[in-house]
Scaffold this motif. Structure first.
Motif, PDB file in Angstrom:
ATOM      1  N   MET A 161      60.221  39.720  28.359  1.00 36.08           N
ATOM      2  CA  MET A 161      59.038  40.148  29.138  1.00 36.08           C
ATOM      3  C   MET A 161      59.307  41.525  29.769  1.00 36.08           C
ATOM      4  O   MET A 161      60.278  41.678  30.512  1.00 36.08           O
ATOM      5  N   LYS A 199      59.242  44.724  32.229  1.00 35.85           N
ATOM      6  CA  LYS A 199      59.204  44.810  33.699  1.00 35.85           C
ATOM      7  C   LYS A 199      59.013  46.250  34.111  1.00 35.85           C
ATOM      8  O   LYS A 199      59.420  47.163  33.401  1.00 35.85           O
ATOM      9  N   TRP A 206      61.403  45.181  40.923  1.00 34.53           N
ATOM     10  CA  TRP A 206      61.131  44.932  39.507  1.00 34.53           C
ATOM     11  C   TRP A 206      60.156  43.777  39.405  1.00 34.53           C
ATOM     12  O   TRP A 206      60.383  42.715  39.971  1.00 34.53           O
ATOM     13  N   GLU A 239      57.542  41.569  36.611  1.00 29.03           N
ATOM     14  CA  GLU A 239      57.162  41.333  35.217  1.00 29.03           C
ATOM     15  C   GLU A 239      55.669  41.580  35.030  1.00 29.03           C
ATOM     16  O   GLU A 239      54.887  41.460  35.983  1.00 29.03           O
TER      17      GLU A 239
END
Ligand code: SF4
Length: 213
Positions: free
Chosen positions: A1, A3, A50, A52
């Motif tokens: 995923m 980020k 960070w 996602e």
């Protein structure tokens, strides 16, 4: 995923550009390789979290807005920014990107309205302008000059003529808040019969320099 490092996601009125006044979700990415003298988002140079894509898209959706602006810092300094822009377009939003003009915009989804600066002399970052970006601008995009004084104005006017920009996209002239009186810039534009769009930063008139507004 994938980020991205995010400084803030917030809901406000778009303060500038062609979509001024629309309720808009702002996704502010962390980091910028430039250091413009008039920068009003220095708090986005460092830090952030960070996050996602799913989490970003969920928060954007929670505001129920039609317009989304990805900004910074310099959003294109993060490699996964173009993928987020495409994901936002796929989700059906009217998406715009605010970028310094120092990084290549050619990989940005053509559904995105790119609002690209050409840095003026007083920014201290004139040499960072990536003039090859101009070839990629379309009627869907805007090029913005942030003007602090008469030398900036004359330089901007010369760039508009040289490329020539008004045939490619909307051209925005905006005074540096608290430095150049807005009326002075408006008078120069009218005196010289320029086909450019004068801008004031609506969010600053409403809320001053408050972050997240
Ligand atoms: S490009 Fe934008 S965020 Fe980066 S220093 Fe200049 S004004 Fe600030």
């Amino acid at each position: 995923m994938p980020k991205l490092r995010i400084t803030e996601i917030f809901y406000s009125l778009q303060g500038e550009s062609a979509s001024v006044g629309w309720p808009t979700v702002f996704v502010r990415l962390t980091g910028c390789p430039l250091r413009c003298g008039y920068c009003d988002t220095t708090y986005a140079f460092k830090g952030g979290e960070w996050r996602e894509f799913d989490e970003i898209l969920d928060q954007v959706a929670s505001y129920g807005a039609r317009h989304v602006t990805v900004t910074g810092g310099e959003p294109l300094a993060q490699a996964d920014c173009p993928a987020l822009l495409s994901a936002l377009c796929d989700a059906g939003y009217e998406v715009s990107l605010e970028t310094s003009g120092a990084l290549d915009i050619s990989g940005v989804d053509p559904r995105v309205s790119r609002v690209m600066d050409l840095k003026t002399p007083s920014s201290g970052e004139l040499e960072r302008n990536l003039y090859s970006n101009i070839d990629h601008l379309t009627v869907h995009d805007q090029v913005k000059f942030v003007i602090a004084d008469e030398a900036d104005y004359e330089w901007s006017k010369a760039q508009v003529e040289q490329w020539p920009l008004t045939g490619r996209c909307d051209v925005l002239f905006s005074p540096v808040a608290g430095t150049l009186p807005p009326t002075q810039l408006a008078d120069w534009i009218l005196r010289d019969r320029l086909a450019v769009r004068f801008q004031l930063q609506l969010h600053k008139l409403l809320w001053g320099n408050e972050p997240g507004r």
